[in-house]
Design a protein around this motif. Structure first.
Motif, PDB file in Angstrom:
ATOM      1  N   ARG A 113     150.437 126.079 -36.880  1.00  0.00           N
ATOM      2  CA  ARG A 113     150.985 124.985 -37.524  1.00  0.00           C
ATOM      3  C   ARG A 113     149.861 124.314 -38.442  1.00  0.00           C
ATOM      4  NH1 ARG A 113     155.287 120.883 -35.617  1.00  0.00           N
ATOM      5  NH2 ARG A 113     156.604 122.702 -35.690  1.00  0.00           N
ATOM      6  N   ASP A 114     149.878 124.234 -39.688  1.00  0.00           N
ATOM      7  CA  ASP A 114     148.684 123.613 -40.499  1.00  0.00           C
ATOM      8  C   ASP A 114     147.518 124.348 -40.011  1.00  0.00           C
ATOM      9  OD1 ASP A 114     150.510 121.667 -41.780  1.00  0.00           O
ATOM     10  OD2 ASP A 114     150.513 120.483 -39.859  1.00  0.00           O
ATOM     11  N   VAL A 115     147.321 125.443 -40.348  1.00  0.00           N
ATOM     12  CA  VAL A 115     145.997 126.481 -39.865  1.00  0.00           C
ATOM     13  C   VAL A 115     145.716 127.151 -41.126  1.00  0.00           C
ATOM     14  CG1 VAL A 115     145.184 128.418 -38.441  1.00  0.00           C
ATOM     15  CG2 VAL A 115     147.102 126.736 -37.506  1.00  0.00           C
ATOM     16  N   VAL A 116     144.257 127.132 -41.500  1.00  0.00           N
ATOM     17  CA  VAL A 116     143.841 127.921 -42.456  1.00  0.00           C
ATOM     18  C   VAL A 116     142.666 128.878 -41.951  1.00  0.00           C
ATOM     19  CG1 VAL A 116     142.039 127.779 -44.307  1.00  0.00           C
ATOM     20  CG2 VAL A 116     143.613 125.852 -43.995  1.00  0.00           C
TER      21      VAL A 116
ATOM     22  N   ASN B  87     153.103 126.616 -42.519  1.00  0.00           N
ATOM     23  CA  ASN B  87     152.142 126.004 -43.321  1.00  0.00           C
ATOM     24  C   ASN B  87     150.518 126.521 -42.991  1.00  0.00           C
ATOM     25  OD1 ASN B  87     150.976 124.256 -45.432  1.00  0.00           O
ATOM     26  ND2 ASN B  87     150.442 122.695 -44.001  1.00  0.00           N
ATOM     27  N   VAL B  88     150.559 127.946 -42.909  1.00  0.00           N
ATOM     28  CA  VAL B  88     149.305 128.601 -42.664  1.00  0.00           C
ATOM     29  C   VAL B  88     148.888 129.195 -43.957  1.00  0.00           C
ATOM     30  CG1 VAL B  88     148.390 130.587 -41.441  1.00  0.00           C
ATOM     31  CG2 VAL B  88     150.145 129.138 -40.289  1.00  0.00           C
ATOM     32  N   THR B  89     147.688 129.202 -44.162  1.00  0.00           N
ATOM     33  CA  THR B  89     147.256 129.662 -45.341  1.00  0.00           C
ATOM     34  C   THR B  89     146.063 130.794 -44.642  1.00  0.00           C
ATOM     35  OG1 THR B  89     147.219 127.771 -46.542  1.00  0.00           O
ATOM     36  CG2 THR B  89     145.688 129.375 -47.418  1.00  0.00           C
ATOM     37  N   PHE B  90     146.076 131.986 -45.416  1.00  0.00           N
ATOM     38  CA  PHE B  90     145.008 132.975 -45.516  1.00  0.00           C
ATOM     39  C   PHE B  90     144.097 132.936 -46.569  1.00  0.00           C
ATOM     40  CE2 PHE B  90     148.500 134.432 -42.541  1.00  0.00           C
ATOM     41  CZ  PHE B  90     147.550 134.675 -41.412  1.00  0.00           C
ATOM     42  N   GLU B  91     142.949 132.807 -46.710  1.00  0.00           N
ATOM     43  CA  GLU B  91     142.157 132.395 -47.976  1.00  0.00           C
ATOM     44  C   GLU B  91     140.916 133.675 -47.938  1.00  0.00           C
ATOM     45  OE1 GLU B  91     139.739 129.268 -50.728  1.00  0.00           O
ATOM     46  OE2 GLU B  91     140.352 128.681 -48.541  1.00  0.00           O
TER      47      GLU B  91
END
Length: 227
Positions: free
Chosen positions: A141-144, A162-166
């Motif tokens: 949760r809330d991880v980038v 709410n996880v983003t892979f950038e």
């Protein structure tokens, strides 16, 4: 959902930084041999090697790890809160039913690390080599994840909120059974050969990132791409 065009690309919101005191106690002696129910509070770990397998209920709070080795360590029900890892060796670290909250993991080697049936919250993984890492049955949760090599990483049955892979390399990563309704892929992720593409329903994929996803989608639908 596919975001179209550069104008549609949103900036990535980072999780809050860990709350670590400026002055920490240098870790040494018994702080390096992890023990059941051990409490490791406000410590500064340098380029040392930690040891311990099958260690239960260890607690790390407000700690900084710099070039520290956890390689091959095994922890059950461990808690990490407000911690920072920089240039650490976390290869083949085994965490079962662990909790990681308020963390930055920067430039670390995480090949084969296993975070199974645990929870990760408010965490940033930046520039890590995490190929073959496992997050099966975890709640994130809330991880980038930023600029990480997650080739063949396993997110099977994970709950991603709410996880983003950038800008990550996710070649042949496994997402079968994962919940991904609030997941975002952006910044040029490589999704070639990704598995469990059916679980991507509801995820947000920038147009540039979607190109590498098309082959996996086509294979799932039985479409042959020629030429």
């Amino acid at each position: 959902m596919l975001d179209r065009g550069a104008a549609a690309v949103r900036p990535v919101k980072e999780p809050p930084r860990p709350r670590i005191p400026r002055t920490l106690t240098a870790a040494g002696g018994t702080d390096l041999e992890l023990a059941h129910d051990g409490a490791y509070l406000s410590l500064e770990y340098g380029p040392v090697r930690l040891s311990g397998t099958g260690v239960e209920d260890a607690e790390f709070e407000r700690c900084r790890f710099s070039e520290t080795s956890f390689a091959g360590v095994g922890l059950e029900r461990a808690t990490f809160a407000d911690v920072a890892f920089t240039g650490c060796d976390l290869a083949n670290l085994r965490l079962a039913n662990a909790r990681l909250a308020g963390a930055t993991v920067t430039g670390c080697r995480m090949t084969g690390a296993q975070f199974v049936e645990g929870g990760v919250r408010n965490a940033l993984f930046d520039g890590c080599r995490a190929d073959l890492a496992g997050f099966r049955f975890c709640t994130l949760r809330d991880v980038v994840f930023r600029d990480c090599n997650l080739s063949e990483a396993n997110f099977q049955n994970a709950d991603l909120r709410n996880v983003t892979f950038e800008g990550c390399k996710l070649v042949a990563a496994q997402f079968s059974g994962a919940k991904m309704a609030s997941v975002r892929f952006t910044g040029g992720c490589d999704l070639n050969g990704v598995r469990g593409v059916q679980s991507f329903a509801g995820a947000s994929v920038d147009a540039a990132d979607a190109i590498s996803l098309l082959t996996a989608l086509a294979a799932t639908l039985g479409i042959t791409v020629e030429g």
